[in-house]
Design a protein around this motif. Structure first.
Motif, PDB file in Angstrom:
ATOM      1  N   ASN A   1     -30.444 -53.272 -23.438  1.00 49.39           N
ATOM      2  CA  ASN A   1     -30.520 -52.215 -24.451  1.00 49.39           C
ATOM      3  C   ASN A   1     -29.280 -51.331 -24.498  1.00 49.39           C
ATOM      4  OD1 ASN A   1     -33.186 -52.945 -25.222  1.00 49.39           O
ATOM      5  ND2 ASN A   1     -33.978 -51.885 -23.403  1.00 49.39           N
ATOM      6  N   LYS A   2     -28.196 -51.765 -23.864  1.00 46.80           N
ATOM      7  CA  LYS A   2     -26.965 -50.979 -23.843  1.00 46.80           C
ATOM      8  C   LYS A   2     -26.126 -51.234 -25.095  1.00 46.80           C
ATOM      9  CE  LYS A   2     -27.769 -49.756 -19.491  1.00 46.80           C
ATOM     10  NZ  LYS A   2     -28.002 -48.379 -19.041  1.00 46.80           N
ATOM     11  N   LYS A   3     -25.229 -50.305 -25.374  1.00 49.14           N
ATOM     12  CA  LYS A   3     -24.235 -50.506 -26.425  1.00 49.14           C
ATOM     13  C   LYS A   3     -23.009 -51.187 -25.816  1.00 49.14           C
ATOM     14  CE  LYS A   3     -26.597 -48.637 -29.703  1.00 49.14           C
ATOM     15  NZ  LYS A   3     -27.176 -49.480 -30.778  1.00 49.14           N
ATOM     16  N   THR A   4     -22.458 -52.156 -26.523  1.00 49.50           N
ATOM     17  CA  THR A   4     -21.332 -52.934 -26.016  1.00 49.50           C
ATOM     18  C   THR A   4     -20.006 -52.261 -26.370  1.00 49.50           C
ATOM     19  OG1 THR A   4     -22.616 -54.947 -26.348  1.00 49.50           O
ATOM     20  CG2 THR A   4     -20.260 -55.215 -25.967  1.00 49.50           C
TER      21      THR A   4
ATOM     22  N   SER B   1      -2.345 -60.877 -22.839  1.00 49.73           N
ATOM     23  CA  SER B   1      -3.349 -60.192 -23.655  1.00 49.73           C
ATOM     24  C   SER B   1      -4.660 -60.138 -22.866  1.00 49.73           C
ATOM     25  CB  SER B   1      -3.573 -60.929 -24.982  1.00 49.73           C
ATOM     26  OG  SER B   1      -4.590 -60.283 -25.737  1.00 49.73           O
ATOM     27  N   VAL B   2      -5.177 -58.939 -22.708  1.00 50.03           N
ATOM     28  CA  VAL B   2      -6.433 -58.749 -21.984  1.00 50.03           C
ATOM     29  C   VAL B   2      -7.439 -58.078 -22.900  1.00 50.03           C
ATOM     30  CG1 VAL B   2      -7.559 -57.676 -19.993  1.00 50.03           C
ATOM     31  CG2 VAL B   2      -5.208 -58.511 -19.783  1.00 50.03           C
ATOM     32  N   THR B   3      -8.649 -58.614 -22.919  1.00 55.57           N
ATOM     33  CA  THR B   3      -9.752 -57.967 -23.619  1.00 55.57           C
ATOM     34  C   THR B   3     -10.775 -57.547 -22.577  1.00 55.57           C
ATOM     35  OG1 THR B   3      -9.469 -59.211 -25.667  1.00 55.57           O
ATOM     36  CG2 THR B   3     -11.641 -58.274 -25.263  1.00 55.57           C
ATOM     37  N   SER B   4     -11.138 -56.292 -22.593  1.00 52.58           N
ATOM     38  CA  SER B   4     -12.149 -55.796 -21.657  1.00 52.58           C
ATOM     39  C   SER B   4     -13.452 -55.549 -22.393  1.00 52.58           C
ATOM     40  CB  SER B   4     -11.668 -54.509 -20.974  1.00 52.58           C
ATOM     41  OG  SER B   4     -11.361 -53.515 -21.925  1.00 52.58           O
ATOM     42  N   ILE B   5     -14.541 -55.785 -21.699  1.00 53.99           N
ATOM     43  CA  ILE B   5     -15.886 -55.648 -22.253  1.00 53.99           C
ATOM     44  C   ILE B   5     -16.695 -54.786 -21.296  1.00 53.99           C
ATOM     45  CG2 ILE B   5     -17.941 -56.911 -23.031  1.00 53.99           C
ATOM     46  CD1 ILE B   5     -15.964 -59.406 -23.161  1.00 53.99           C
ATOM     47  N   GLY B   6     -17.519 -53.918 -21.848  1.00 63.11           N
ATOM     48  CA  GLY B   6     -18.350 -53.073 -21.017  1.00 63.11           C
ATOM     49  C   GLY B   6     -19.568 -52.607 -21.769  1.00 63.11           C
ATOM     50  N   PHE B   7     -20.291 -51.681 -21.183  1.00 64.23           N
ATOM     51  CA  PHE B   7     -21.513 -51.203 -21.817  1.00 64.23           C
ATOM     52  C   PHE B   7     -21.797 -49.767 -21.421  1.00 64.23           C
ATOM     53  CE2 PHE B   7     -22.581 -53.444 -17.905  1.00 64.23           C
ATOM     54  CZ  PHE B   7     -23.359 -52.526 -17.226  1.00 64.23           C
TER      55      PHE B   7
END
Length: 348
Positions: A50-53, A146-152
């Motif tokens: 239920n988190k926002k990405t 190139s780095v893409t980070s993802i979190g919540f």
């Protein structure tokens, strides 16, 4: 330009793209519970319930963002991850995954590429982040990362730039200006070396400012601290382009003004002393230097008692109504408008 010992190099052509990817990713571990599927399929599969990405991407180009004449490859891989994770923490979130893509020329042997990835994986392990994908490609324009980070983050805990309120305290973590003055030191030693290769770099006693430039640390600990003491920042941003630029970003996004007090800006003693050696005003290093990757945020005045005991958070000013503009009060009491003079990649 960086050179490699031919007796210790493995030509990338011997492996091919798929062989290179297989070789580099064999050490990748998956530890984050939100990672359902990492490397090995057409796409990663993540589950944040239920988190926002949160998603952020940064591009690092040789000759623009780094100079291989003094940047160790392992440090480069580490820094590439850190500067990207910082964007997730600046949203008051938790970083959980990254993708790591690299473009490079045939001058780089396998051993060099491996160093870059080792640095990236060290950063991932330290910050409990999974490497779940990426790409490799040939490049004729030098090294590209190139780095893409993802979190919540919970929706009600997201800290946007636009949330600052009149009367908020303007706060910053750590100290500022060290990365910029560290860069000046490295550039000076590079130029001396280019003039006379027999002269070794003189960086003795300057470890802190050099490391702040070459191996910055994203401030996950500040996000965790704020959660522990029950503070949700009204606005937040990371200090990547200099304090002045970031203050203006928050004020413009929030339609507010601010008063910044010069004597409150946190400066490390080594930063201060080295800046003076270079004939640079230490305050200018903090305002316009960039790459500190500290967190700048605003909190209600009612939260002051919660943060006043923190050794790593400094109140440097307060938010005003928009009509008052953005100003700095100097140590002598003079008032100066804050202008964004931070680093600009497109400036000649």
């Amino acid at each position: 330009m960086l050179e490699f010992d031919n007796t210790e190099r493995t030509n990338l052509g011997e492996l091919g793209e798929f062989g290179l990817i297989s070789y580099l990713t064999k050490a990748v571990e998956i530890n984050e519970p939100s990672t359902i599927k990492g490397i090995g399929d057409d796409a990663a599969v993540l589950d944040f319930a239920n988190k926002k990405t949160l998603i952020s991407t940064d591009l690092l180009l040789e000759g623009i963002h780094f100079d291989l004449r003094y940047v160790p490859l392992k440090h480069l891989g580490y820094k590439a991850v850190q500067v990207n994770l910082s964007d997730i923490y600046a949203m008051n979130g938790k970083a959980s995954q990254i993708t790591f893509s690299i473009g490079l020329s045939s001058k780089f042997p396998l051993e060099a590429v491996e160093e870059i990835y080792q640095g990236a994986l060290i950063a991932c392990k330290k910050y409990n982040v999974d490497l779940v994908g990426g790409d490799t490609s040939a490049s004729v324009q030098g090294l590209v990362i190139s780095v893409t980070s993802i979190g919540f983050v919970d929706e009600n805990k997201i800290a946007y730039r636009s949330g600052a309120q009149e009367g908020d305290l303007l706060c910053v973590s750590g100290d500022l200006g060290a990365a910029y003055i560290g860069l000046q030191l490295l550039e000076r030693e590079k130029n001396i070396f280019l003039e006379n290769p027999n002269i070794q770099p003189d960086l003795e006693g300057k470890d802190y400012i050099v490391e702040r430039q070459l191996k910055p640390e994203a401030r996950r600990d500040i996000v965790e601290l704020l959660a522990e003491i029950g503070i949700k920042p009204n606005a937040m941003i990371d200090v990547s382009d200099g304090l002045a630029s970031e203050i203006i970003h928050i004020c413009e996004a929030s339609n507010k003004g601010c008063k910044l007090y010069e004597d409150k800006i946190p400066l490390d003693s080594m930063t201060y002393e080295t800046a003076r050696e270079f004939g640079i005003d230490p305050t200018v290093c903090a305002l316009n230097g960039g790459e500190d990757y500290e967190l700048l945020f605003t909190v209600p005045q009612s939260d002051y008692d919660k943060i006043k005991g923190s050794m790593d958070i400094t109140v440097i000013g307060h938010i005003t109504e928009a009509s008052e503009g953005c100003h700095m009060i100097s140590k002598s009491g003079k008032v100066y408008p804050i202008t964004a003079q931070g680093w600009n990649a497109f400036k000649d």
